[in-house]
Design an enzyme around this catalytic site. Structure first.
Site, PDB file in Angstrom:
ATOM      1  N   ASP A  26      13.989  58.633  44.441  1.00 58.62           N
ATOM      2  CA  ASP A  26      14.743  59.615  45.214  1.00 58.62           C
ATOM      3  C   ASP A  26      14.304  61.002  44.733  1.00 58.62           C
ATOM      4  OD1 ASP A  26      16.902  60.568  46.926  1.00 58.62           O
ATOM      5  OD2 ASP A  26      17.935  61.058  45.054  1.00 58.62           O
ATOM      6  N   ASP A  28      16.131  64.587  45.426  1.00 53.89           N
ATOM      7  CA  ASP A  28      17.162  65.517  44.975  1.00 53.89           C
ATOM      8  C   ASP A  28      18.017  64.885  43.889  1.00 53.89           C
ATOM      9  OD1 ASP A  28      18.436  68.087  45.298  1.00 53.89           O
ATOM     10  OD2 ASP A  28      17.776  67.923  47.382  1.00 53.89           O
ATOM     11  N   ASP A 225      19.875  58.882  41.891  1.00 59.44           N
ATOM     12  CA  ASP A 225      21.023  59.509  41.239  1.00 59.44           C
ATOM     13  C   ASP A 225      22.335  59.210  41.966  1.00 59.44           C
ATOM     14  OD1 ASP A 225      20.282  61.255  43.451  1.00 59.44           O
ATOM     15  OD2 ASP A 225      21.696  62.705  42.619  1.00 59.44           O
TER      16      ASP A 225
HETATM   17 MG    MG Z   1      19.563  62.202  45.205  1.00 55.57          MG
END
Ligand code: MG
Length: 355
Positions: A26, A28, A225
């Protein structure tokens, strides 16, 4: 799907970059935040890559094209080809192409990423409900998306044209705070039409399928995240996952994770790719990892007795690496919760770890 319920993070004797052939990362909160690289990301990714791990970047953001994302990563010091970037726009375009005639027109409510992805599948992006579209696709359009675009989508959907969404993330982080994401824009159209879109992005299978098709990964590791997109996407795809704590998830959310949100591994940041992972082992009526032992106090006791033993609390003893303490707490919390969500208070234990 028949998956056993995960009740603790797993150990790995090998560095994760050696145990898995491809990292599905991922962006961000994992690689960058607000446009800048996250601490240790550049060096850790370079080391993993030079060790032979294939790196691919998987984003629910349908606005930017893979070219633009690859350029951004390369500028940050992470050399990336456009072919190493997989977007929810690509997953949506494939999903649409499987349900409409070749060369069909598709009404776009979104940005350039969607238009490029549609053309790549031989579909023709159009701008008006009066252009006789065979499908409507909605993706994040950024600050310049005009309200009138939603009206075009509604007109077409009301005529029975099938509706697709690249993703349904309700929010999108920006340098100035939390902004409405594509999921919020999808809600506008949903409320106005009463229709339901087919969704491509994480955590749903079309995105994972797109990622595997494009990377050819045999033993992928999802690195993310967010529990409800990255980790749940890995769960749905039945592949292993690494949660890093550089983004939106904190210790309390991790301890309360239901089974589909429990990662295989947890680490502070992308340095976790380069190391093995410690085992969490049973110790008495608790779990030990490194120098820490975690127990779920009062679980299974009748309420009257349990109260006197601080019922409903996760306890932590020992000392050592904070991450080991968190791993031990995960085992205690997830085991207590089983197929549910842990209700025990881990606040004091997490504070002791500084998490
Ligand atoms: Mg993310």
């Amino acid at each position: 799907m028949s998956q056993t319920v995960r009740t603790r993070p797993e150990g790995s004797g090998q560095a994760l970059s050696e145990a898995y052939d491809t990292a599905l990362l991922d962006l961000d909160g994992v690689v960058y935040a607000g446009g800048n690289a996250i601490a240790y990301a550049v060096k850790s990714l370079a080391t993993a890559r030079s060790g032979g791990m294939h790196l691919a970047y998987v984003t629910n953001n349908a606005l930017r094209t893979p070219d633009v994302v690859a350029e951004h990563l390369t500028e940050l010091g992470i050399p990336t080809e456009a072919s190493d970037v997989i977007t929810s726009a690509q997953a949506a375009a494939r999903l649409i192409s499987e349900q409409v005639p070749a060369g069909a027109r598709v009404l776009v409510v979104g940005g350039e990423g969607l238009r490029v992805a549609l053309r790549e599948r031989g579909l023709e992006p159009v701008e008006s409900a009066d252009d006789d579209p065979a499908a409507v696709v909605q993706g994040f359009g950024g600050a310049d998306l005009a309200w009138g675009r939603f009206a075009e989508a509604c007109y077409a959907i009301a005529r029975g044209v099938p509706w697709f969404a690249s993703n349904t993330d309700l929010t999108i982080p920006s340098a100035r705070g939390i902004a409405p994401g594509n999921g919020a824009a999808v809600e506008v159209v949903r409320i106005a039409t009463g229709a339901e879109p087919q969704v491509a992005g994480k955590p749903l299978p079309p995105m994972h399928r797109e990622t595997i098709l494009r990377t050819g990964a045999r033993r992928p590791l999802v690195v993310g995240d967010r529990l409800d997109t990255d980790i749940e996407g890995a769960f749905n795809g039945e592949v292993d996952s690494l949660l890093v704590l550089t983004g939106v998830t904190d210790g309390a959310q991790l301890l309360a994770a239901p089974p589909q949100h429990r990662p295989t591994y947890v680490d502070a940041d992308l340095r976790g790719l380069l190391t093995g992972q410690p085992e969490v082992v049973e110790a008495g009526d608790g779990f030990r990892c490194g120098g820490w032992t975690a127990t779920a106090d009062g679980v299974g006791l009748p309420p009257a007795r349990a109260k006197s033993r601080a019922w409903g609390r996760l306890e932590l003893e020992g000392d050592g690496e904070a991450l080991d303490g968190l791993r031990a707490l995960c085992a205690a919390a997830w085991t207590a919760a089983g197929e549910g969500t842990c209700q025990l208070d881990g606040g004091k234990a997490l504070a002791r770890l500084g998490l």
